[in-house]
Design an enzyme around this catalytic site. Structure first.
Site, PDB file in Angstrom:
ATOM      1  N   HIS A  50     -17.423  55.209  55.139  1.00  0.00           N
ATOM      2  CA  HIS A  50     -17.482  54.559  56.434  1.00  0.00           C
ATOM      3  C   HIS A  50     -18.438  55.315  57.350  1.00  0.00           C
ATOM      4  O   HIS A  50     -18.934  56.398  57.001  1.00  0.00           O
ATOM      5  CB  HIS A  50     -16.091  54.461  57.072  1.00  0.00           C
TER       6      HIS A  50
HETATM    7  C1  T46 Z   1     -13.975  61.596  56.865  1.00  0.00           C
HETATM    8  C2  T46 Z   1     -13.282  61.973  55.615  1.00  0.00           C
HETATM    9  C3  T46 Z   1     -13.709  63.298  55.060  1.00  0.00           C
HETATM   10  C4  T46 Z   1      -5.356  59.697  61.347  1.00  0.00           C
HETATM   11  O1  T46 Z   1      -4.246  59.258  61.718  1.00  0.00           O
HETATM   12  N1  T46 Z   1      -6.013  60.644  62.091  1.00  0.00           N
HETATM   13  C5  T46 Z   1      -7.210  61.160  61.725  1.00  0.00           C
HETATM   14  O2  T46 Z   1      -7.753  62.019  62.444  1.00  0.00           O
HETATM   15  C6  T46 Z   1      -7.813  60.687  60.510  1.00  0.00           C
HETATM   16  C7  T46 Z   1      -9.171  61.226  60.066  1.00  0.00           C
HETATM   17  C8  T46 Z   1      -7.152  59.752  59.773  1.00  0.00           C
HETATM   18  N2  T46 Z   1      -5.926  59.282  60.183  1.00  0.00           N
HETATM   19  C9  T46 Z   1      -5.224  58.316  59.328  1.00  0.00           C
HETATM   20  C10 T46 Z   1      -5.903  56.965  59.135  1.00  0.00           C
HETATM   21  C11 T46 Z   1      -5.439  56.523  57.762  1.00  0.00           C
HETATM   22  O3  T46 Z   1      -4.183  55.889  57.879  1.00  0.00           O
HETATM   23  O4  T46 Z   1      -5.113  58.863  58.006  1.00  0.00           O
HETATM   24  C12 T46 Z   1      -5.225  57.857  57.017  1.00  0.00           C
HETATM   25  C13 T46 Z   1      -6.348  58.147  56.035  1.00  0.00           C
HETATM   26  O5  T46 Z   1      -7.600  58.059  56.745  1.00  0.00           O
HETATM   27  P1  T46 Z   1      -8.949  57.551  56.029  1.00  0.00           P
HETATM   28  O6  T46 Z   1      -8.640  56.393  55.180  1.00  0.00           O
HETATM   29  O7  T46 Z   1      -9.971  57.376  57.100  1.00  0.00           O
HETATM   30  O8  T46 Z   1      -9.269  58.826  55.105  1.00  0.00           O
HETATM   31  P2  T46 Z   1     -10.575  59.227  54.305  1.00  0.00           P
HETATM   32  O9  T46 Z   1     -10.217  60.390  53.475  1.00  0.00           O
HETATM   33  O10 T46 Z   1     -11.199  58.061  53.613  1.00  0.00           O
HETATM   34  O11 T46 Z   1     -11.629  59.671  55.443  1.00  0.00           O
HETATM   35  C14 T46 Z   1     -11.312  60.752  56.296  1.00  0.00           C
HETATM   36  C15 T46 Z   1     -11.895  60.515  57.687  1.00  0.00           C
HETATM   37  O12 T46 Z   1     -11.428  59.257  58.189  1.00  0.00           O
HETATM   38  C16 T46 Z   1     -13.390  60.503  57.677  1.00  0.00           C
HETATM   39  O13 T46 Z   1     -13.900  60.462  59.001  1.00  0.00           O
HETATM   40  O14 T46 Z   1     -15.087  62.049  57.126  1.00  0.00           O
HETATM   41  O15 T46 Z   1     -11.858  61.960  55.766  1.00  0.00           O
END
Ligand code: T46
Length: 134
Positions: A50
């Site tokens: 993303h």
């Molecule tokens: C990135 C990579 C390395 C939160 O509640 N707070 C937060 O600060 C973050 C980052 C996520 N969340 C929640 C949102 C989703 O329900 O945690 C869950 C997993 O998040 P996401 O699907 O965005 O996770 P990744 O591993 O695909 O990506 C994350 C970051 O979103 C992204 O910015 O650089 O880790």
């Protein structure tokens, strides 16, 4: 990419062991509001995929290793994060994907804003549309 996003931090410490210090607007190239870390990523599974409208991030692999691709819509580059003295800056409006995680990888991310899902662009086609109007 414009400026080189891969930064090498100064390693401090002494005969007892190492230490790396990150300060906002120095090693962290922005005012810093949030830290999170991802770990336990399953073999072969990518993370990220993303972009953000406004949020800037600095990615540091504090343990283990992974790869990160940064894509500005025209050019995509792949970086290896394999030691804690490396930091990768992901600017706003850059599509990022993290992959090839070692099983012990802990990827720490420093961000310039609090979490806000509405700042995410999670669809690549939409990302390309958005960067065309910026
Ligand atoms: C990135 C990579 C390395 C939160 O509640 N707070 C937060 O600060 C973050 C980052 C996520 N969340 C929640 C949102 C989703 O329900 O945690 C869950 C997993 O998040 P996401 O699907 O965005 O996770 P990744 O591993 O695909 O990506 C994350 C970051 O979103 C992204 O910015 O650089 O880790």
């Amino acid at each position: 990419m414009n400026a080189e996003p891969l930064k090498k931090f100064k390693v401090l410490g002494d005969s007892r062991g190492q230490l790396i210090a990150l300060e906002e607007n120095k090693e962290i190239p922005f005012n810093f509001k949030r830290i999170f870390y991802i770990y336990g990523t399953q073999n072969g599974v990518p993370r990220g995929q993303h972009s953000h409208y406004k949020t800037k991030q600095l990615l540091v692999c504090v343990h283990g290793r992974c790869k990160v691709s940064l894509d500005n819509g025209k050019e995509k580059k792949i970086y290896s994060l394999y030691k804690p003295e490396l930091g990768l800056f992901q600017d706003k409006l850059i599509w990022g994907e993290m992959f090839d995680f070692s099983s012990d990888c802990v990827l720490m991310v420093l961000a310039d804003d609090i979490y806000n899902e509405s700042d995410y662009i999670r669809d690549y086609k939409q990302f390309l549309e958005v960067i065309n109007v910026h």
